[in-house]
Design a protein around this motif. Structure first.
Motif, short mmCIF file in Angstrom:
data_model
loop_
_atom_site.label_atom_id
_atom_site.label_comp_id
_atom_site.label_asym_id
_atom_site.label_seq_id
_atom_site.Cartn_x
_atom_site.Cartn_y
_atom_site.Cartn_z
N VAL A 296 0.84 -1.21 0.00
CA VAL A 296 0.00 0.00 0.00
C VAL A 296 0.87 1.25 0.00
O VAL A 296 0.47 2.29 0.50
N GLY A 297 2.08 1.12 -0.55
CA GLY A 297 2.94 2.29 -0.66
C GLY A 297 4.09 2.29 0.34
O GLY A 297 4.93 3.17 0.31
N VAL B 188 -7.60 10.04 4.25
CA VAL B 188 -7.50 10.62 2.91
C VAL B 188 -6.48 9.88 2.02
O VAL B 188 -5.57 10.50 1.48
N LEU C 55 -5.08 8.70 -1.29
CA LEU C 55 -5.40 9.36 -2.57
C LEU C 55 -6.24 8.44 -3.47
O LEU C 55 -7.08 8.93 -4.21
N GLU C 56 -6.01 7.14 -3.40
CA GLU C 56 -6.93 6.20 -4.05
C GLU C 56 -8.07 5.94 -3.08
O GLU C 56 -7.87 5.34 -2.04
N PRO C 57 -9.28 6.40 -3.38
CA PRO C 57 -10.39 6.13 -2.45
C PRO C 57 -10.73 4.64 -2.47
O PRO C 57 -10.23 3.89 -3.31
N THR D 174 -1.82 -0.91 -3.96
CA THR D 174 -2.91 0.04 -3.69
C THR D 174 -2.40 1.44 -3.40
O THR D 174 -1.32 1.61 -2.82
N GLY D 175 -3.22 2.42 -3.79
CA GLY D 175 -2.88 3.82 -3.58
C GLY D 175 -3.04 4.25 -2.14
O GLY D 175 -3.82 5.14 -1.83
N SER D 176 -2.33 3.57 -1.27
CA SER D 176 -2.14 3.89 0.15
C SER D 176 -3.32 3.55 1.06
O SER D 176 -4.44 3.33 0.61
N TYR E 281 -2.60 3.82 5.19
CA TYR E 281 -2.27 4.46 6.48
C TYR E 281 -3.12 3.94 7.62
O TYR E 281 -3.44 4.68 8.56
#
Lengths: 686, 156
Positions: free
Chosen positions: A84-85, A328, A330-332, A378-380, A382
Motif C-alpha cells: 500500500v505504498g 485521505v 489518494l486512491e479512495p 494500492t494507492g495507500s 495508512y
C-alpha cells in the motif's frame, strides 16, 4: 497481537487449513514448492483478544509463506501481505533475493490474493518487516539449500562444493545449471519450520514495479476493467445511522440501461456509463429518519463529561484534546466484483484481504472458499483500509446485475463512510522533585486509545489508564494509532514540567530516562539540530520531543515560525532521528520517516473533521486541508543502523514526535501552550 | 467530436459536458490519469492540453476537443522514458505511486515553461498536487534531476 483500539477489525476465521499439496501443482504447475509451517498465525495473533478454538498451548500449525520454482525456472514467492505504498513488495523481494543469491528482477512476489497466498491477518501494526521478511528469508534459504541438493544429485557432487551465483547453480568444474533445469519434471513439496536467517544487507534497491507507476500502467483497483463490466453508485443516507423511510426511484427510468438495486437500507444503481450515474442517482427521491447526534463543537465535553477532582498542591495538571481526522488515501475505496457460478471474485484495495474475504462471506452467507479477494498494489491506506465496505457494495450490485461491477467511492464518500482516527481527551497530573526527577505521573486517555500510553521515563509512582467511550463517529486504525495523541500530551507536558523545574527540556528528558536507545535518538537529533547552540530568531521557536512505539525509537527537533500578523504557524525545519534495529533499505526507510513526518504536519496543524448530527461538514479536499508542497519544512533525517538488532517496522513510529516537538516550538516562539490537535493559535486569520 | 490524445484522434459522441477524466479512463482505457477528488484539488488527474497542465476531472470534454492532449501514457516515446519518468525512478520519488502520473504531468508542464526552476518555483507550481504519502522532498529532487538531464540533452 492486536491492539484493542483497532475497533474496525472483526476476529478472523476460526480455522485455517493448508491447501492440499496436489493443489499447488494444479494451480501453479510442476516444479518445487517450499512451505513454511509455523504455529497457526491466526490463533496466536488473536490469543487474548477473542475466545477462539485452538488458542493457548499446542497451537495448530499453518502455512505462513510459500514459494514455487516452476519447471521454467520462474521463482514466485507468496505472501498474504499487501503493498500500500510502504514498499513492502520491494523490501520482501530484496530479502528473498539476498538469500537465494538471485537478482531481484528474477523474482515475482505474489501478494494479497486469497486463492494463491497463505492466510495473513493483515498489513498493519508495522509487522511486515519484523515478521514476514524473516519468514520469507527462511523459505528462500531452504529453497537455496534444496536447489544445491538437486544439483549435487544430478552431478553426483558434494552439495557443500556448490553455490548459487546470480540465479544459477555453479558446480566445481565450471558446470552450471538454471533453476528450471533442476526443477524440470519435479512435483515436490518440502515443509520447513522456523530457523535462523541473515540480517538484511541494507541496500537501497529501487522500487521493483516503479516503471509501471511512472508510465501510468500499474493497474490500481479503479483501473481494472472486466468484460461486460458495469459501473455502480450507492445512494447514501442523509446522516449516520439514518433509516430509509420512503423512496421513489421512478426518475431513473429516463437513464437508459441504469438499474436500481434495493435491499433494505441498501440502495444502489448500476449502468454501462459511469458519467450518467451521478445524475441518475440524483433522480432518486429518498426520505431518511435521523436522530440528533453529538457534534464536533461539543466533542471534548462529550468524550469526558466530568472534570477530574481537584489536584493535590504541587501538582502540574493539564488537559489535551485530539480531533477526529481522516486518512485521505489518494486512491479512495474501490472494488471490482464479479460472480461466476456462485463464486465471487473481488479486486479491492485493502490492508486485510483475508478479513475482507470473511466480511464478504458473511454478508452473502456463502462459504469463504467461494470468495476470492485480490489486492492490486494500492494507492495507500495508512491504517484506513482494513475494512470491506466498498467490496461488499460492489458485490451486492454485481449480484443483482448479473455482470461484473466497478464501484469507486467519491472523495466525499471516502471522507464520510470510511472510519476515522479516534478523537480523545487526555488528562495529565505530575509532580517533579527539586532534583528534576519526576516523582508522580497520572495519565488518563479518554477514547483515543492505548498505543504509546506507557511513559518511557523512569517514574516511581505511575497511574496510566485508557477509558473507553462510545464514539460519536465510526473510528479505527490510523498510522501510529493513539501513539500520536499520547505522545503529544506526554511530550508537551514534559516541556511544561522542565520549564517549571527550570531545566532545559533535553536535559530534563535525559535526567528521567534510562533506555540507551531513546538517549541515542535524542542525542542524534539534538546534535544535528544544534540544540542549545543558538537562540531562535524573533517569532521563531525550537522544540524537541521523543518517543518509542512498535520497536522503533524516534526523536524530533522542530523549528517553527509564527506570522505575527496572521498568527499562522509554519514548520521551518524538522530534524528526525530514527532507529528501528537493522536497516533493510535506507532509501525506502528515509521515505517512510519523511512521509510520516509530512503526514504528521496535517494532524498537528490543520486537519480536523467537523460534524454535526451525523453529517460530516467538511468532507472534501477543498474544505479539509492536507499537507502540500508549500507546507514542507526543511527535513533532515538521521537513521541509526543497529545491525546487531532485529529490524522493526518503520511505517508508523516516526509520526509520533512531530506534533509535540512542533507544539513545544510554538510555545518557545510565542509563549502560548496549545493543547488541542490541530494546534491553531487564538485569533488566527485563515 | 474529435479528441486528440497522445497523437491519436478519437471520434466521440454524446454529452459534451462530461468530464475529460472519465472519457480518458472509461471510454479510451487510458487509466494512467487518476481520480482523487473530483474538484481539481489533488492534481492526480493532471494532463497536458496544448502543453499546459490541466485538471481533467473538472474539464468538460468540449473544452478539450480538437486540442492536443498528452496523458502519462503518451509521455514516453518509443519505449524510452521521458526524463521526468526516469528522474522519478532515480530519485525514488514515490511510495504508493497513485499521485505519480499527475505529479509528472504537472512537472512536465512546468519544465516546458521554465527549463531550470528553482525549488520555490517548483513548490509553487506543484502546490495543487497532493502526495498523501508525503514524498514531496523526493519529488522536488526528481524535478530538478529531470531539468538537469533535459538541459544536458541526454534524453531522446
Amino acid at each position: 497481537m492486536l491492539e484493542p483500539e483497532r475497533y474496525e477489525l472483526f476476529s478472523g476465521p476460526a480455522y485455517q487449513f493448508t491447501p492440499d499439496r496436489r493443489d499447488f501443482f494444479k494451480i501453479l504447475g510442476g516444479g518445487i514448492v517450499v512451505l513454511l509451517m509455523l504455529p497457526d498465525q491466526a490463533a496466536s495473533q488473536e490469543s487474548g483478544v477473542s475466545a477462539r478454538t485452538g488458542g493457548g498451548t499446542g497451537l495448530p500449525k499453518a502455512a505462513a509463506a510459500w514459494m514455487h520454482i516452476g519447471e521454467d525456472g520462474i521463482v514466485k514467492f507468496f505472501t498474504g501481505k499487501v503493498e500500500v505504498g510502504q514498499n513492502s513488495r520491494t523490501a520482501l523481494t530484496q530479502a528473498v533475493a539476498e538469500e537465494l543469491h538471485t537478482p531481484v528482477e528474477s523474482i515475482e512476489m505474489v501478494m494479497g490474493d486469497t486463492d494463491l497466498t497463505p492466510f495473513d491477518m493483515g498489513t498493519f501494526g508495522s509487522r511486515t518487516t519484523p515478521t514476514m521478511a524473516p519468514q520469507l528469508r527462511r523459505v528462500a534459504i531452504s529453497a537455496r539449500e534444496w536447489l544445491l541438493d538437486l544439483a549435487a544429485e544430478q552431478w553426483r557432487a558434494d552439495s557443500a562444493t556448490l553455490k548459487i551465483d546470480n540465479g544459477r547453480v555453479q558446480g566445481p568444474s565450471g558446470k552450471t545449471a538454471s533453476f528450471g533445469e533442476l526443477t524440470k519434471g519435479k512435483n515436490l513439496v518440502k515443509e520447513v519450520g522456523a530457523g535462523p536467517v541473515s540480517k538484511p544487507r541494507g541496500e537501497s534497491v529501487p522500487k521493483v514495479n516503479g516503471r509501471a507507476m511512472v508510465t501510468g500502467h500499474h493497474p490500481y483497483t479503479p483501473d481494472i476493467k472486466r468484460s461486460g463490466m458495469l459501473h455502480g453508485r450507492i445512494l447514501r443516507p442523509s446522516a449516520f445511522d439514518a433509516k430509509l423511510t420512503s423512496i421513489d426511484a421512478t426518475g431513473v427510468a429516463k437513464f437508459p440501461g441504469v438499474q436500481v438495486v434495493r435491499d433494505g437500507n441498501f440502495v444502489g444503481i448500476v449502468g454501462p456509463e459511469a458519467h450518467t450515474l451521478p445524475r441518475a442517482l440524483a433522480a432518486i427521491h429518498a426520505e431518511w429518519k435521523t436522530e440528533p447526534q453529538p457534534g464536533s463543537k461539543d466533542l471534548f465535553a462529550y468524550l469526558r463529561p466530568a472534570a477530574p477532582p481537584p489536584a493535590a498542591p504541587g501538582t502540574l495538571e493539564a488537559t489535551y484534546n485530539i480531533a477526529y481526522i481522516a486518512h485521505v488515501p489518494l486512491e479512495p475505496r474501490a472494488a471490482v466484483a464479479e460472480w461466476a457460478a456462485g463464486r465471487l471474485t473481488v479486486w479491492t484495495g485493502t490492508q486485510r484481504p483475508f478479513g475482507v474475504r470473511t466480511e464478504l462471506a458473511q454478508a452473502f452467507q456463502i462459504p469463504e472458499s467461494q470468495v476470492r479477494v485480490i489486492v492490486p498494489d494500492t494507492g495507500s491506506g495508512y491504517g484506513g483500509k482494513h475494512t470491506g465496505e466498498c467490496a461488499i457494495e460492489a458485490a451486492r450490485l454485481a449480484k443483482a446485475a448479473g455482470k461484473p461491477v466497478k464501484l469507486v467511492w467519491t472523495r466525499e464518500e471516502e471522507f464520510t463512510w470510511a472510519y476515522f482516527r479516534p478523537a480523545g481527551v487526555i488528562d495529565i497530573r505530575s509532580a517533579t522533585g527539586k532534583d528534576g526527577i519526576i516523582t508522580n505521573w497520572e495519565f488518563h486517555n479518554y477514547n483515543s486509545g492505548g498505543s504509546g500510553i506507557e511513559t518511557p521515563y523512569e517514574i516511581a509512582h505511575k497511574q496510566i489508564q485508557f477509558h473507553a467511550v462510545k464514539s460519536p463517529l465510526r473510528q479505527g486504525s490510523y498510522r501510529g494509532l493513539a501513539a500520536t495523541a499520547n505522545h503529544f500530551a506526554r511530550e508537551s507536558h514534559m516541556d511544561d514540567m522542565a520549564r517549571a523545574a527550570e531545566i532545559d527540556p533535553l536535559e530534563f528528558r535525559y535526567r528521567n530516562l534510562k533506555d540507551p536507545r531513546m538517549h541515542a535518538v535524542l542525542e542524534a537529533a539534538a546534535k544535528q539540530f544544534g540544540w542549545g547552540k543558538s537562540k531562535p530568531k524573533p517569532n521563531h521557536g525550537f522544540g524537541i520531543a521523543c518517543g518509542f512505539e512498535k520497536g522503533g525509537y524516534v526523536a524530533s527537533c522542530a523549528e517553527v515560525a509564527v506570522d505575527p500578523g496572521t498568527k499562522r504557524i509554519k514548520l521551518e525545519r524538522v530534524v528526525t532521528a530514527f532507529e528501528c534495529g537493522a536497516i533493510v533499505n535506507p532509501e525506502h526507510l528515509t521515505n517512510q520517516v519523511e512521509g510520516a513526518v509530512v503526514m504528521g504536519i496535517g494532524g498537528a496543524l490543520f486537519e480536523a473533521l467537523e460534524f454535526e448530527d451525523g453529517k460530516i461538514l467538511n468532507g472534501k479536499l477543498s474544505r479539509y486541508r492536507v499537507p502540500r508542497f508549500s507546507d514542507l519544512p526543511k527535513l533532515e533525517t538521521i537513521l541509526i543502523d543497529r545491525k546487531d538488532l532485529d529490524s522493526a517496522g518503520a511505517g508508523e513510529t516516526p509520526i509520533v514526535a512531530l506534533a509535540p516537538s512542533t507544539g513545544n516550538a510554538i510555545f518557545n516562539a510565542v509563549g502560548v501552550r496549545l493543547r488541542t490537535l490541530p494546534m491553531v493559535l487564538p485569533g488566527t486569520k485563515t | 467530436m474529435d479528441l486528440e490524445v497522445n497523437g491519436r484522434t478519437y471520434k466521440l459522441e454524446g454529452d459534451p459536458e462530461r468530464n475529460l477524466l472519465g472519457v480518458l479512463r472509461d471510454e479510451l482505457d487510458l487509466t494512467g490519469s487518476k481520480y482523487g477528488c473530483g474538484e481539481g484539488q489533488c492534481g492526480a488527474c493532471t494532463v497536458l492540453i496544448a502543453g499546459a497542465p490541466v485538471r481533467s476531472c473538472i474539464t468538460p470534454l468540449r473544452v478539450a476537443a480538437a486540442k492536443a492532449i498528452t496523458t502519462i501514457e503518451g509521455l514516453a516515446s518509443n519505449g524510452n522514458l521521458h526524463p521526468l519518468q526516469q528522474a522519478f525512478l532515480d530519485a525514488d520519488a514515490f511510495q504508493c505511486g497513485y499521485c505519480t502520473p499527475g505529479m509528472i504531468m504537472s512537472a512536465a508542464g512546468l519544465l516546458a515553461k521554465s527549463a531550470n526552476p528553482a525549488t520555490p518555483q517548483i513548490t509553487r507550481a506543484m502546490h495543487g498536487n497532493v502526495c498523501r504519502c508525503g514524498t514531496y522532498p523526493k519529488i522536488i529532487a526528481a524535478v530538478r534531476l529531470a531539468a538537469a538531464a533535459m538541459k544536458r540533452g541526454t534524453h531522446a
